[in-house]
Design an enzyme around this catalytic site. Structure first.
Site, PDB file in Angstrom:
ATOM      1  N   GLY A 151     -14.661  -5.857  11.859  1.00  0.00           N
ATOM      2  CA  GLY A 151     -13.834  -5.532  10.702  1.00  0.00           C
ATOM      3  C   GLY A 151     -14.570  -5.647   9.379  1.00  0.00           C
ATOM      4  CE  LYS A 207      -4.074  -1.792   2.400  1.00  0.00           C
ATOM      5  NZ  LYS A 207      -4.957  -1.610   3.552  1.00  0.00           N
ATOM      6  N   GLY A 242      -1.969   0.198  16.994  1.00  0.00           N
ATOM      7  CA  GLY A 242      -1.406  -0.017  15.658  1.00  0.00           C
ATOM      8  C   GLY A 242      -1.045   1.299  14.995  1.00  0.00           C
ATOM      9  CG  ASP A 252      -8.286   0.849   3.936  1.00  0.00           C
ATOM     10  OD1 ASP A 252      -9.141   0.014   3.600  1.00  0.00           O
ATOM     11  OD2 ASP A 252      -7.065   0.622   3.883  1.00  0.00           O
ATOM     12  N   GLY A 305       0.101   0.954  11.358  1.00  0.00           N
ATOM     13  CA  GLY A 305       0.336   0.541   9.969  1.00  0.00           C
ATOM     14  C   GLY A 305      -0.596   1.296   9.028  1.00  0.00           C
ATOM     15  N   GLY A 306      -0.753   0.790   7.814  1.00  0.00           N
ATOM     16  CA  GLY A 306      -1.556   1.482   6.799  1.00  0.00           C
ATOM     17  C   GLY A 306      -2.994   1.705   7.243  1.00  0.00           C
ATOM     18  CB  ALA A 307      -5.619  -0.569   8.524  1.00  0.00           C
ATOM     19  CG  ASN A 365      -7.695   0.862  -0.296  1.00  0.00           C
ATOM     20  OD1 ASN A 365      -7.908   1.866  -0.973  1.00  0.00           O
ATOM     21  ND2 ASN A 365      -8.616   0.302   0.457  1.00  0.00           N
ATOM     22  CB  ILE A 406      -9.279  -3.092  11.283  1.00  0.00           C
ATOM     23  CG1 ILE A 406      -7.874  -3.555  11.627  1.00  0.00           C
ATOM     24  CG2 ILE A 406      -9.518  -1.680  11.779  1.00  0.00           C
ATOM     25  CD1 ILE A 406      -6.872  -3.104  10.585  1.00  0.00           C
TER      26      ILE A 406
HETATM   27  P1  ATR Z   1      -2.262  -2.842   7.538  1.00  0.00           P
HETATM   28  O1  ATR Z   1      -2.116  -2.273   6.160  1.00  0.00           O
HETATM   29  O2  ATR Z   1      -3.317  -3.908   7.630  1.00  0.00           O
HETATM   30  O3  ATR Z   1      -2.404  -1.807   8.595  1.00  0.00           O
HETATM   31  P2  ATR Z   1       0.524  -3.098   8.298  1.00  0.00           P
HETATM   32  O4  ATR Z   1       0.782  -1.743   7.730  1.00  0.00           O
HETATM   33  O5  ATR Z   1       1.501  -4.181   8.027  1.00  0.00           O
HETATM   34  O6  ATR Z   1      -0.897  -3.635   7.818  1.00  0.00           O
HETATM   35  O7  ATR Z   1       0.323  -2.923   9.892  1.00  0.00           O
HETATM   36  C1  ATR Z   1       0.193  -4.007  10.757  1.00  0.00           C
HETATM   37  C2  ATR Z   1       0.036  -3.487  12.197  1.00  0.00           C
HETATM   38  O8  ATR Z   1      -0.069  -4.611  13.098  1.00  0.00           O
HETATM   39  C3  ATR Z   1       1.244  -2.688  12.692  1.00  0.00           C
HETATM   40  O9  ATR Z   1       0.794  -1.715  13.613  1.00  0.00           O
HETATM   41  C4  ATR Z   1       2.079  -3.759  13.389  1.00  0.00           C
HETATM   42  O10 ATR Z   1       2.981  -3.290  14.337  1.00  0.00           O
HETATM   43  P3  ATR Z   1       4.483  -2.849  13.904  1.00  0.00           P
HETATM   44  O11 ATR Z   1       4.339  -1.460  13.348  1.00  0.00           O
HETATM   45  O12 ATR Z   1       5.275  -2.894  15.146  1.00  0.00           O
HETATM   46  O13 ATR Z   1       4.931  -3.849  12.872  1.00  0.00           O
HETATM   47  C5  ATR Z   1       0.996  -4.557  14.057  1.00  0.00           C
HETATM   48  N1  ATR Z   1       1.400  -5.916  14.412  1.00  0.00           N
HETATM   49  C6  ATR Z   1       1.611  -6.958  13.569  1.00  0.00           C
HETATM   50  N2  ATR Z   1       1.964  -8.055  14.260  1.00  0.00           N
HETATM   51  C7  ATR Z   1       1.974  -7.700  15.582  1.00  0.00           C
HETATM   52  C8  ATR Z   1       2.265  -8.388  16.803  1.00  0.00           C
HETATM   53  N3  ATR Z   1       2.605  -9.681  16.815  1.00  0.00           N
HETATM   54  N4  ATR Z   1       2.164  -7.691  17.965  1.00  0.00           N
HETATM   55  C9  ATR Z   1       1.834  -6.380  17.964  1.00  0.00           C
HETATM   56  N5  ATR Z   1       1.556  -5.675  16.842  1.00  0.00           N
HETATM   57  C10 ATR Z   1       1.611  -6.324  15.668  1.00  0.00           C
END
Ligand code: ATR
Length: 263
Positions: free
Chosen positions: A234, A69, A129, A105, A131-133, A90, A213
């Site tokens: 979600g 993304k 979190g 999103d 990340g992208g979402a 996305n 989500i």
């Molecule tokens: P998306 O596009 O679905 O948001 P992403 O950008 O890969 O996907 O983001 C995934 C999120 O889940 C991130 O906040 C990630 O934390 P990091 O920034 O530290 O990677 C979080 N995440 C994934 N696995 C995790 C875990 N085992 N424990 C805690 N946070 C997790």
């Protein structure tokens, strides 16, 4: 019947899911559109070639999922305002070879949140979190006037997001000390084999509304339902973002009777 006039849509992800194909193909069928949607597995190293194929094969639209993304932005011709603000695309629409990137999103999150909560101005929102979402959700909560706290396993990402949206930063180890009105899980905790609670049961109790989500019956949602909390699953956000994606792809509204099964 599929033929040389059929418009092709795809989605690209490292681990494609089932949702997009089901959602869009059902919509195409109900509206009698000569279009088909196919999810494709694309690894990070193949992303540039995949984008070239969208132009080369005249693929009309493309859904973009993890982990592409962000990186895909530099490979497209135009980026919509919300996608640019959130720094994540996305959805791609191919108009005469010009590839435009969108982020649906944010729309999905906005609709899923407000239909359950009404006005969230001044409500305390804790976001797990970054990340992208999560970035799409932080943007939405900020513009709806919520008071946001952000925590993430990788602190730098949460800190940067907190600065951008004037939110409070909370250390990931401290997340069970949080409280407020709305708790939003935007991590992948709860997904597939990762089905574990992102916060303790005691923490869930401290919120009125729980949003996850992650699509499916996650442990977080189950616990929240048992505690009679208002829940935002979600699949609601995903269905609303899909409906906007469908509109961008076809110019038509997603059929209501198909939408009902997701909501
Ligand atoms: P998306 O596009 O679905 O948001 P992403 O950008 O890969 O996907 O983001 C995934 C999120 O889940 C991130 O906040 C990630 O934390 P990091 O920034 O530290 O990677 C979080 N995440 C994934 N696995 C995790 C875990 N085992 N424990 C805690 N946070 C997790």
């Amino acid at each position: 019947m599929l033929n040389k006039e059929t418009d092709l849509y795809i989605s690209i992800a490292e681990r494609p899911g089932e949702f997009g194909a089901r959602f869009h193909n059902e919509g195409f069928e109900v509206l009698g559109l000569n279009k088909i949607y196919l999810p494709r597995r694309v690894l990070p190293n193949d992303l540039e070639e995949a984008v070239k194929s969208i132009r080369g094969l005249d693929i009309k639209g493309c859904g973009v999922s993890m982990p592409h993304k962000e990186r895909i932005i530099s490979l497209l011709d135009r980026i919509d305002f919300e996608a640019s603000e959130i720094a994540a695309v996305n959805t791609i629409v191919n108009k005469s070879g010009i590839l435009r990137g969108y982020n649906t999103d944010a729309y999905g999150a906005r609709k899923a949140i407000t239909e359950k909560t009404g006005d969230i101005a001044r409500k305390e929102v804790v976001l797990l979190g970054a990340g992208g979402a999560a970035r799409a959700i932080a943007y939405v909560v900020y513009y709806l006037g919520g008071r946001l706290t952000i925590t993430n396993r990788t602190p730098e990402k949460a800190k940067a997001l907190a600065v951008k949206y004037h939110a409070k930063y909370l250390d990931w180890q401290e997340r069970d000390n949080s409280q407020g009105d709305i708790l939003i899980n935007a991590t992948s905790l709860g997904m597939g084999t990762n089905n574990q609670l992102p916060v303790s049961e005691e923490t869930i109790k401290k919120f009125d509304i729980i949003m996850d989500i992650v699509v499916g019956e996650t442990e977080l949602l189950q616990k929240a339902q048992q505690m009679k909390k208002v829940t935002i699953p979600g699949r609601t956000m995903v269905a609303y973002q899909g409906a906007l994606q469908f509109k961008l792809y076809t110019g038509q509204d997603y059929p209501l009777k198909c939408m009902e099964e997701y909501l």
